[in-house]
Design an enzyme around this catalytic site. Sequence first.
Site, mmCIF file in Angstrom:
data_model
loop_
_atom_site.group_PDB
_atom_site.id
_atom_site.type_symbol
_atom_site.label_atom_id
_atom_site.label_comp_id
_atom_site.label_asym_id
_atom_site.label_seq_id
_atom_site.Cartn_x
_atom_site.Cartn_y
_atom_site.Cartn_z
ATOM 1 N N TYR A 19 -1.187 -0.758 10.141
ATOM 2 C CA TYR A 19 -1.427 -1.143 8.735
ATOM 3 C C TYR A 19 -0.223 -0.745 7.883
ATOM 4 O O TYR A 19 0.293 -1.548 7.105
ATOM 5 C CB TYR A 19 -2.705 -0.461 8.238
ATOM 6 C CG TYR A 19 -3.018 -0.731 6.785
ATOM 7 C CD1 TYR A 19 -3.548 -1.959 6.386
ATOM 8 C CD2 TYR A 19 -2.780 0.227 5.795
ATOM 9 C CE1 TYR A 19 -3.838 -2.220 5.049
ATOM 10 C CE2 TYR A 19 -3.061 -0.021 4.464
ATOM 11 C CZ TYR A 19 -3.596 -1.241 4.097
ATOM 12 O OH TYR A 19 -3.875 -1.500 2.763
ATOM 13 N N SER A 24 0.845 -1.206 0.000
ATOM 14 C CA SER A 24 0.000 0.000 0.000
ATOM 15 C C SER A 24 0.870 1.242 0.000
ATOM 16 O O SER A 24 1.989 1.225 0.535
ATOM 17 C CB SER A 24 -0.886 0.014 1.251
ATOM 18 O OG SER A 24 -1.503 1.282 1.387
HETATM 19 N N1 LIG Z 1 -8.843 -0.778 -1.234
HETATM 20 C C1 LIG Z 1 -7.837 0.064 -1.014
HETATM 21 O O1 LIG Z 1 -8.021 1.292 -0.919
HETATM 22 C C2 LIG Z 1 -6.430 -0.464 -0.875
HETATM 23 C C3 LIG Z 1 -5.380 0.458 -0.889
HETATM 24 C C4 LIG Z 1 -4.071 -0.004 -0.767
HETATM 25 C C5 LIG Z 1 -3.821 -1.353 -0.613
HETATM 26 N N2 LIG Z 1 -4.852 -2.226 -0.600
HETATM 27 C C6 LIG Z 1 -4.530 -3.640 -0.401
HETATM 28 O O2 LIG Z 1 -5.020 -4.405 -1.486
HETATM 29 C C7 LIG Z 1 -5.395 -5.715 -1.040
HETATM 30 C C8 LIG Z 1 -6.813 -6.033 -1.470
HETATM 31 O O3 LIG Z 1 -7.678 -5.089 -0.846
HETATM 32 P P1 LIG Z 1 -9.231 -4.930 -1.214
HETATM 33 O O4 LIG Z 1 -9.492 -3.474 -1.236
HETATM 34 O O5 LIG Z 1 -9.598 -5.772 -2.386
HETATM 35 O O6 LIG Z 1 -9.888 -5.519 0.116
HETATM 36 P P2 LIG Z 1 -11.257 -6.294 0.366
HETATM 37 O O7 LIG Z 1 -11.578 -6.039 1.792
HETATM 38 O O8 LIG Z 1 -12.252 -5.955 -0.680
HETATM 39 O O9 LIG Z 1 -10.832 -7.814 0.163
HETATM 40 C C9 LIG Z 1 -9.918 -8.429 1.032
HETATM 41 C C10 LIG Z 1 -10.108 -9.934 0.957
HETATM 42 O O10 LIG Z 1 -9.181 -10.536 1.866
HETATM 43 C C11 LIG Z 1 -9.843 -11.619 2.513
HETATM 44 N N3 LIG Z 1 -9.197 -11.905 3.790
HETATM 45 C C12 LIG Z 1 -9.158 -11.127 4.905
HETATM 46 N N4 LIG Z 1 -8.522 -11.756 5.914
HETATM 47 C C13 LIG Z 1 -8.130 -12.962 5.429
HETATM 48 C C14 LIG Z 1 -7.444 -14.069 5.991
HETATM 49 N N5 LIG Z 1 -7.051 -14.081 7.273
HETATM 50 N N6 LIG Z 1 -7.215 -15.145 5.209
HETATM 51 C C15 LIG Z 1 -7.633 -15.177 3.922
HETATM 52 N N7 LIG Z 1 -8.308 -14.159 3.326
HETATM 53 C C16 LIG Z 1 -8.552 -13.071 4.076
HETATM 54 C C17 LIG Z 1 -11.277 -11.130 2.690
HETATM 55 O O11 LIG Z 1 -12.176 -12.187 2.930
HETATM 56 C C18 LIG Z 1 -11.505 -10.415 1.356
HETATM 57 O O12 LIG Z 1 -12.005 -11.324 0.369
HETATM 58 C C19 LIG Z 1 -5.190 -5.713 0.473
HETATM 59 O O13 LIG Z 1 -3.940 -6.274 0.788
HETATM 60 C C20 LIG Z 1 -5.191 -4.242 0.814
HETATM 61 O O14 LIG Z 1 -4.472 -3.965 2.005
HETATM 62 C C21 LIG Z 1 -6.147 -1.823 -0.736
#
Ligand SMILES: NC(=O)c1ccc[n+]([C@@H]2O[C@H](COP(=O)([O-])OP(=O)(O)OC[C@H]3O[C@@H](n4cnc5c(N)ncnc54)[C@H](O)[C@@H]3O)[C@@H](O)[C@H]2O)c1
Length: 257
Positions: free
Chosen positions: A163, A148
């Site tokens: 985070y 991130s």
């Molecule tokens: N959405 C944003 O703004 C953003 C920004 C920067 C980085 N990210 C990163 O991108 C990645 C995807 O994020 P997203 O926005 O699609 O999130 P999201 O919340 O839509 O999806 C996350 C997924 O991870 C799964 N998950 C959570 N804990 C878990 C565990 N212990 N074991 C297995 N699966 C698990 C959840 O069930 C979900 O399907 C993450 O690593 C997040 O930190 C997201």
Amino acid sequence: MLLKDKVCVITGAASPRSIGYATAELFAAHGARLAVPDIAMNDDALAEISARISARIGSPARIWGARCDIRSAEECKQAVESIVTHFGTIDCLVNCAGIVKSQSMKSITEADYDDILNVNLKGTFNICSSVLEVLADRGSGSIVNLASVAAQRGGGLVGGAHYAASKGGVISLTKSIAREFGPSGIRANVVCPSMVETGMLDGNVTPEMFKEIVSAIPLKRAGQPSDIAGACLYLASDLSAYVTGATLDVNGGSHIH
Ligand SMILES: NC(=O)c1ccc[n+]([C@@H]2O[C@H](COP(=O)([O-])OP(=O)(O)OC[C@H]3O[C@@H](n4cnc5c(N)ncnc54)[C@H](O)[C@@H]3O)[C@@H](O)[C@H]2O)c1
């Protein structure tokens, strides 16, 4: 077809709004066979994403899915064994599973810290370790881990210091994998998104915060899951054959460094 018949493990794809799902859909459109372990995966979720992907690609998706909590090394090992039994091998891993919590440093308890680090950093370590066993045996493969912009700029958008620290750890872990496994033909890279419109924003970003963040982004919009999926496709495929240990910013210009 950049991933024709490649077996791609994508964690964090259970929700159709997620980056993991968008990545699975794009990879399937490029010919990939998909394995989608997720803590929220069950028969209904698998049937839904399978139907969506099949509709997108115009043929039945080749997909394996099961519940897997990446905090558990044992569950990761079992998931990888099942995937290899199902498809015969693994070509790439995109690790999108993650959690976030917006908190000030002072309000982060030991339990909050453990929750975030156990999923984002230990979980990434666990799933990478299990998949690396397979990739090292075959002498090729690509790993893409999601970090991130929070790790690069010191938090401040979505997510607290725990985070940001967990994602900084993901960057260091991935660079170490790249260095150690490069001689075995395995590449490992990081994608650093900024704010992306997924379920992760629910409860963490108010409409006012959202507007304010977007107004400061040079490209004047939030990221979409498909924006991140495109970067993952590049890093998973042979288009990036000589790229390893890299961190690819996908942030609309919000952090130019
Ligand atoms: N959405 C944003 O703004 C953003 C920004 C920067 C980085 N990210 C990163 O991108 C990645 C995807 O994020 P997203 O926005 O699609 O999130 P999201 O919340 O839509 O999806 C996350 C997924 O991870 C799964 N998950 C959570 N804990 C878990 C565990 N212990 N074991 C297995 N699966 C698990 C959840 O069930 C979900 O399907 C993450 O690593 C997040 O930190 C997201």
